[in-house]
Design a protein around this motif. Structure first.
Motif, PDB file in Angstrom:
ATOM      1  N   ASN A 207       0.846  -1.204   0.000  1.00 28.14           N
ATOM      2  CA  ASN A 207       0.000   0.000   0.000  1.00 28.14           C
ATOM      3  C   ASN A 207       0.876   1.247   0.000  1.00 28.14           C
ATOM      4  O   ASN A 207       0.910   2.025   0.951  1.00 28.14           O
ATOM      5  CB  ASN A 207      -0.922  -0.010   1.213  1.00 28.14           C
ATOM      6  CG  ASN A 207      -1.961   1.110   1.153  1.00 28.14           C
ATOM      7  OD1 ASN A 207      -2.254   1.633   0.071  1.00 28.14           O
ATOM      8  ND2 ASN A 207      -2.497   1.475   2.304  1.00 28.14           N
ATOM      9  N   LEU A 208       1.599   1.398  -1.109  1.00 23.51           N
ATOM     10  CA  LEU A 208       2.516   2.523  -1.261  1.00 23.51           C
ATOM     11  C   LEU A 208       2.302   3.148  -2.638  1.00 23.51           C
ATOM     12  O   LEU A 208       2.071   2.437  -3.623  1.00 23.51           O
ATOM     13  CB  LEU A 208       3.973   2.052  -1.138  1.00 23.51           C
ATOM     14  CG  LEU A 208       4.399   1.443   0.214  1.00 23.51           C
ATOM     15  CD1 LEU A 208       5.785   0.838   0.092  1.00 23.51           C
ATOM     16  CD2 LEU A 208       4.380   2.526   1.298  1.00 23.51           C
ATOM     17  N   PRO A 209       2.377   4.478  -2.738  1.00 24.60           N
ATOM     18  CA  PRO A 209       2.211   5.139  -4.042  1.00 24.60           C
ATOM     19  C   PRO A 209       3.181   4.614  -5.097  1.00 24.60           C
ATOM     20  O   PRO A 209       2.810   4.453  -6.258  1.00 24.60           O
ATOM     21  CB  PRO A 209       2.456   6.614  -3.726  1.00 24.60           C
ATOM     22  CG  PRO A 209       2.108   6.750  -2.279  1.00 24.60           C
ATOM     23  CD  PRO A 209       2.540   5.459  -1.645  1.00 24.60           C
ATOM     24  N   LEU A 210       4.426   4.325  -4.703  1.00 20.30           N
ATOM     25  CA  LEU A 210       5.415   3.849  -5.664  1.00 20.30           C
ATOM     26  C   LEU A 210       5.018   2.482  -6.229  1.00 20.30           C
ATOM     27  O   LEU A 210       5.190   2.220  -7.421  1.00 20.30           O
ATOM     28  CB  LEU A 210       6.796   3.768  -5.009  1.00 20.30           C
ATOM     29  CG  LEU A 210       7.938   3.255  -5.908  1.00 20.30           C
ATOM     30  CD1 LEU A 210       8.070   4.117  -7.160  1.00 20.30           C
ATOM     31  CD2 LEU A 210       9.244   3.194  -5.131  1.00 20.30           C
ATOM     32  N   ALA A 211       4.481   1.609  -5.375  1.00 19.77           N
ATOM     33  CA  ALA A 211       4.061   0.285  -5.823  1.00 19.77           C
ATOM     34  C   ALA A 211       2.935   0.404  -6.855  1.00 19.77           C
ATOM     35  O   ALA A 211       2.949  -0.285  -7.890  1.00 19.77           O
ATOM     36  CB  ALA A 211       3.616  -0.559  -4.636  1.00 19.77           C
ATOM     37  N   ARG A 212       1.993   1.298  -6.584  1.00 18.63           N
ATOM     38  CA  ARG A 212       0.888   1.493  -7.537  1.00 18.63           C
ATOM     39  C   ARG A 212       1.408   2.099  -8.844  1.00 18.63           C
ATOM     40  O   ARG A 212       0.955   1.723  -9.930  1.00 18.63           O
ATOM     41  CB  ARG A 212      -0.164   2.394  -6.909  1.00 18.63           C
ATOM     42  CG  ARG A 212      -1.311   2.788  -7.820  1.00 18.63           C
ATOM     43  CD  ARG A 212      -2.020   1.586  -8.405  1.00 18.63           C
ATOM     44  NE  ARG A 212      -2.613   0.733  -7.397  1.00 18.63           N
ATOM     45  CZ  ARG A 212      -3.328  -0.358  -7.689  1.00 18.63           C
ATOM     46  NH1 ARG A 212      -3.481  -0.717  -8.966  1.00 18.63           N
ATOM     47  NH2 ARG A 212      -3.840  -1.095  -6.718  1.00 18.63           N
ATOM     48  N   THR A 213       2.377   2.991  -8.746  1.00 24.43           N
ATOM     49  CA  THR A 213       2.957   3.585  -9.956  1.00 24.43           C
ATOM     50  C   THR A 213       3.655   2.533 -10.798  1.00 24.43           C
ATOM     51  O   THR A 213       3.520   2.521 -12.037  1.00 24.43           O
ATOM     52  CB  THR A 213       3.961   4.690  -9.570  1.00 24.43           C
ATOM     53  OG1 THR A 213       3.263   5.738  -8.870  1.00 24.43           O
ATOM     54  CG2 THR A 213       4.620   5.277 -10.816  1.00 24.43           C
ATOM     55  N   LEU A 214       4.398   1.637 -10.160  1.00 29.26           N
ATOM     56  CA  LEU A 214       5.089   0.572 -10.889  1.00 29.26           C
ATOM     57  C   LEU A 214       4.091  -0.356 -11.578  1.00 29.26           C
ATOM     58  O   LEU A 214       4.308  -0.798 -12.717  1.00 29.26           O
ATOM     59  CB  LEU A 214       5.984  -0.221  -9.937  1.00 29.26           C
ATOM     60  CG  LEU A 214       7.192   0.555  -9.367  1.00 29.26           C
ATOM     61  CD1 LEU A 214       7.921  -0.285  -8.322  1.00 29.26           C
ATOM     62  CD2 LEU A 214       8.148   0.939 -10.494  1.00 29.26           C
ATOM     63  N   LEU A 215       2.969  -0.652 -10.906  1.00 27.50           N
ATOM     64  CA  LEU A 215       1.945  -1.496 -11.504  1.00 27.50           C
ATOM     65  C   LEU A 215       1.292  -0.800 -12.696  1.00 27.50           C
ATOM     66  O   LEU A 215       1.062  -1.414 -13.748  1.00 27.50           O
ATOM     67  CB  LEU A 215       0.884  -1.858 -10.463  1.00 27.50           C
ATOM     68  CG  LEU A 215      -0.237  -2.794 -10.942  1.00 27.50           C
ATOM     69  CD1 LEU A 215       0.331  -4.114 -11.428  1.00 27.50           C
ATOM     70  CD2 LEU A 215      -1.259  -3.023  -9.834  1.00 27.50           C
ATOM     71  N   ASN A 216       1.037   0.507 -12.544  1.00 31.74           N
ATOM     72  CA  ASN A 216       0.461   1.274 -13.657  1.00 31.74           C
ATOM     73  C   ASN A 216       1.417   1.332 -14.839  1.00 31.74           C
ATOM     74  O   ASN A 216       0.993   1.281 -16.007  1.00 31.74           O
ATOM     75  CB  ASN A 216       0.100   2.686 -13.201  1.00 31.74           C
ATOM     76  CG  ASN A 216      -1.076   2.708 -12.231  1.00 31.74           C
ATOM     77  OD1 ASN A 216      -1.861   1.751 -12.191  1.00 31.74           O
ATOM     78  ND2 ASN A 216      -1.202   3.768 -11.456  1.00 31.74           N
TER      79      ASN A 216
END
Length: 262
Positions: A207-216
């Motif tokens: 649950n981190l912004p960077l993790a979501r960015t990498l997935l996107n």
């Protein structure tokens, strides 16, 4: 008491019946011979068209198994004389073409040509065009060949609820996760198949912004326009739909030759 007829009157009647029976038998034989001749002519035409279609596929840099051709409409010989045929169906199996160095495979491509015009001289000499008012094509792109074009290790594609579904292993912030989701599939203006993966997720994603960015970013990396090989008969792709057996492609063309001039 049964009424008796003179012998000379009974004989003409018997001769008349025999003549009628003989005429019926003759007509039946003529009809059978015409049917046989009609079917033989169809077979000759179907083999000739299959040869020309194979040549056209090769000219476009593609490969396929020997085409199956069926000339519809009966009787065939009257269509030959008229120079217009109701329907010609062509089935191409195991169609393969190179797209940017990778092989894109269509297990089956069905082509249906309607109101086909071909003069008797064209059929006799093999010279000239066989032109169809309309040509419709339907084929299925295998998910394996489509996944190979995306070039992501472990990525698999399939159909889920009428949408294109994806599953793939990813490494995000040192964690090995499995990403899954669906894509919107449309036909781009260029005729390519546009894949847009807008709804991806991964179980256990931090649950981190960077993790979501990498997935996107991964979703953007596989959201591409996949160019299709040139289809035979000037077919232009109009629709793509995910099906359990693959990505179904619908194409059409109007007033086109189904063979080139000899």
């Amino acid at each position: 008491m049964a009424q008796e007829y003179p012998a000379d009157e009974a004989r003409p009647r018997r001769r008349g019946r025999k003549l009628l029976v003989g005429l019926i038998v003759l007509l039946v034989l003529v009809a059978v011979l015409l049917v046989i001749a009609d079917r033989v002519a169809v077979g000759v035409a179907e083999r000739a068209i299959a040869d020309r279609v194979s040549q056209e596929v090769t000219k476009q840099g593609a490969q396929s198994a020997e085409p199956d051709v069926e000339v519809g409409g009966t009787p065939f010989l009257t269509q030959v004389l008229d120079g217009r045929y109701q329907r010609i169906s062509i089935k191409l199996r195991d169609v393969q073409a190179s797209v940017e160095g990778d092989a894109l495979r269509l297990p089956v491509l069905d082509v249906d040509a309607r109101n086909v015009r071909a003069s008797l001289d064209t059929l006799r000499t093999g010279q000239g065009d066989v032109v169809a008012d309309t040509v419709d094509g339907t084929g299925t792109i295998s998910y394996d060949s489509l996944a190979a074009l995306l070039d992501r290790p472990g990525l698999t594609l399939g159909e889920q609820g009428g949408k294109l579904a994806v599953t793939a292993p990813v490494d995000i912030l040192g964690q090995k996760l499995t990403v899954s989701g669906t894509a919107d599939v449309t036909v781009a203006e260029s005729g390519a198949v546009a894949l847009r993966f807008n709804d991806l997720d991964a179980a256990g994603l931090p649950n981190l912004p960077l993790a979501r960015t990498l997935l996107n970013n991964y979703a953007k990396g596989i959201s591409v326009d996949v160019p299709l090989p040139d289809l035979p008969f000037q077919l232009a792709v109009r629709e793509v739909r995910p099906l359990p057996e693959g990505l179904a492609v619908t194409a059409d063309a109007k007033n086109v030759p189904i063979n080139s001039a000899g």
